[in-house]
Design a protein around this motif. Sequence first.
Motif, PDB file in Angstrom:
ATOM      1  N   THR A   1       2.799 -22.675  10.771  1.00  0.00           N
ATOM      2  CA  THR A   1       1.871 -21.467  11.371  1.00  0.00           C
ATOM      3  C   THR A   1       1.856 -21.710  12.787  1.00  0.00           C
ATOM      4  OG1 THR A   1      -0.170 -23.052  11.005  1.00  0.00           O
ATOM      5  CG2 THR A   1       0.486 -21.735   9.237  1.00  0.00           C
TER       6      THR A   1
ATOM      7  N   CYS B   1       2.027  -6.686  -5.817  1.00  0.00           N
ATOM      8  CA  CYS B   1       0.853  -7.826  -5.881  1.00  0.00           C
ATOM      9  C   CYS B   1      -0.127  -7.329  -6.754  1.00  0.00           C
ATOM     10  CB  CYS B   1       0.535  -7.857  -4.316  1.00  0.00           C
ATOM     11  SG  CYS B   1       1.872  -8.187  -3.266  1.00  0.00           S
TER      12      CYS B   1
ATOM     13  N   GLU C   1      -5.623  -6.979  -1.118  1.00  0.00           N
ATOM     14  CA  GLU C   1      -5.539  -8.059  -0.008  1.00  0.00           C
ATOM     15  C   GLU C   1      -4.256  -8.840  -0.238  1.00  0.00           C
ATOM     16  OE1 GLU C   1      -8.438 -11.684   1.447  1.00  0.00           O
ATOM     17  OE2 GLU C   1      -8.727 -10.921  -0.820  1.00  0.00           O
ATOM     18  N   GLU C   2      -3.790  -9.140  -1.394  1.00  0.00           N
ATOM     19  CA  GLU C   2      -2.480  -9.986  -1.477  1.00  0.00           C
ATOM     20  C   GLU C   2      -1.282  -9.212  -0.957  1.00  0.00           C
ATOM     21  OE1 GLU C   2       0.267 -11.216  -5.089  1.00  0.00           O
ATOM     22  OE2 GLU C   2      -1.924 -11.325  -5.614  1.00  0.00           O
ATOM     23  N   ARG C   3      -1.208  -7.908  -1.234  1.00  0.00           N
ATOM     24  CA  ARG C   3      -0.162  -7.048  -0.767  1.00  0.00           C
ATOM     25  C   ARG C   3      -0.317  -7.132   0.535  1.00  0.00           C
ATOM     26  NH1 ARG C   3      -1.719  -1.419  -1.651  1.00  0.00           N
ATOM     27  NH2 ARG C   3      -3.017  -2.004   0.195  1.00  0.00           N
ATOM     28  N   ASP C   4      -1.584  -6.735   1.497  1.00  0.00           N
ATOM     29  CA  ASP C   4      -1.538  -6.818   2.841  1.00  0.00           C
ATOM     30  C   ASP C   4      -1.192  -7.992   3.452  1.00  0.00           C
ATOM     31  OD1 ASP C   4      -2.479  -4.213   2.314  1.00  0.00           O
ATOM     32  OD2 ASP C   4      -4.746  -4.752   3.057  1.00  0.00           O
ATOM     33  N   MET C   5      -1.354  -9.164   2.773  1.00  0.00           N
ATOM     34  CA  MET C   5      -1.026 -10.536   3.316  1.00  0.00           C
ATOM     35  C   MET C   5       0.263 -10.660   3.068  1.00  0.00           C
ATOM     36  SD  MET C   5      -4.295 -12.926   2.329  1.00  0.00           S
ATOM     37  CE  MET C   5      -3.219 -14.407   2.602  1.00  0.00           C
ATOM     38  N   ALA C   6       1.004 -10.044   2.138  1.00  0.00           N
ATOM     39  CA  ALA C   6       2.154 -10.426   1.840  1.00  0.00           C
ATOM     40  C   ALA C   6       3.128  -9.405   2.490  1.00  0.00           C
ATOM     41  CB  ALA C   6       2.760 -10.249   0.213  1.00  0.00           C
ATOM     42  N   GLU C   7       2.871  -8.320   2.775  1.00  0.00           N
ATOM     43  CA  GLU C   7       3.640  -7.422   3.697  1.00  0.00           C
ATOM     44  C   GLU C   7       3.553  -7.945   4.989  1.00  0.00           C
ATOM     45  OE1 GLU C   7       3.826  -2.510   4.706  1.00  0.00           O
ATOM     46  OE2 GLU C   7       1.835  -3.257   3.491  1.00  0.00           O
ATOM     47  N   GLN C   8       2.505  -8.250   5.556  1.00  0.00           N
ATOM     48  CA  GLN C   8       2.465  -9.005   6.935  1.00  0.00           C
ATOM     49  C   GLN C   8       3.521 -10.194   7.017  1.00  0.00           C
ATOM     50  OE1 GLN C   8      -1.329 -10.636   8.326  1.00  0.00           O
ATOM     51  NE2 GLN C   8      -0.854 -10.680  10.273  1.00  0.00           N
ATOM     52  N   GLY C   9       3.321 -10.902   5.942  1.00  0.00           N
ATOM     53  CA  GLY C   9       4.447 -12.107   6.141  1.00  0.00           C
ATOM     54  C   GLY C   9       5.696 -11.488   6.043  1.00  0.00           C
TER      55      GLY C   9
END
Length: 150
Positions: A64, A120, A124-132
């Motif tokens: 990170t 996802c 929230e999971e989608r937003d985090m995965a998309e950002q990653g």
Amino acid sequence: MSNGQTPTTDGFAYTLTRTLDARAETVWRAWTTPEQYAGWAGAAAGSVEMDVRPGGAWKATMLTPDGGQFPLTGSYIEVTENRRLVIGMDVPGRAEPAAMALEIDPQADHRTQIVLQQSCDTAEERDMAEQGSTMLLDGLAAFLAARTNG
């Protein structure tokens, strides 16, 4: 390189599209060779292991920006060399792995379009995965550009 982003409207899924200035074989090797993957994906050197075949396992320790580390594990669900890679990612507390599909499509002038898709369970999971995933694709594009121009 061009960037596209086409969120799907069914459930909590996303789709990211990029056109890279590299051949499909080069993009494939970047995703499936431990040393190359560590070089662009933000993984600790020496932490990436890949058995790139259906049912084969993978693992990596990601770094990170604040110096932290977190381990990731999973398996390969589908492997079509230089064309398609479906990666299962182990998620704590979830019975089934989260699947991420990567389509590799050769284009004219030695370019390659990649389409990354993931569904996802929550927004929230989608937003985090998309950002990653966006960060992954940014890292991949920079890695490939440095190899081409360096």
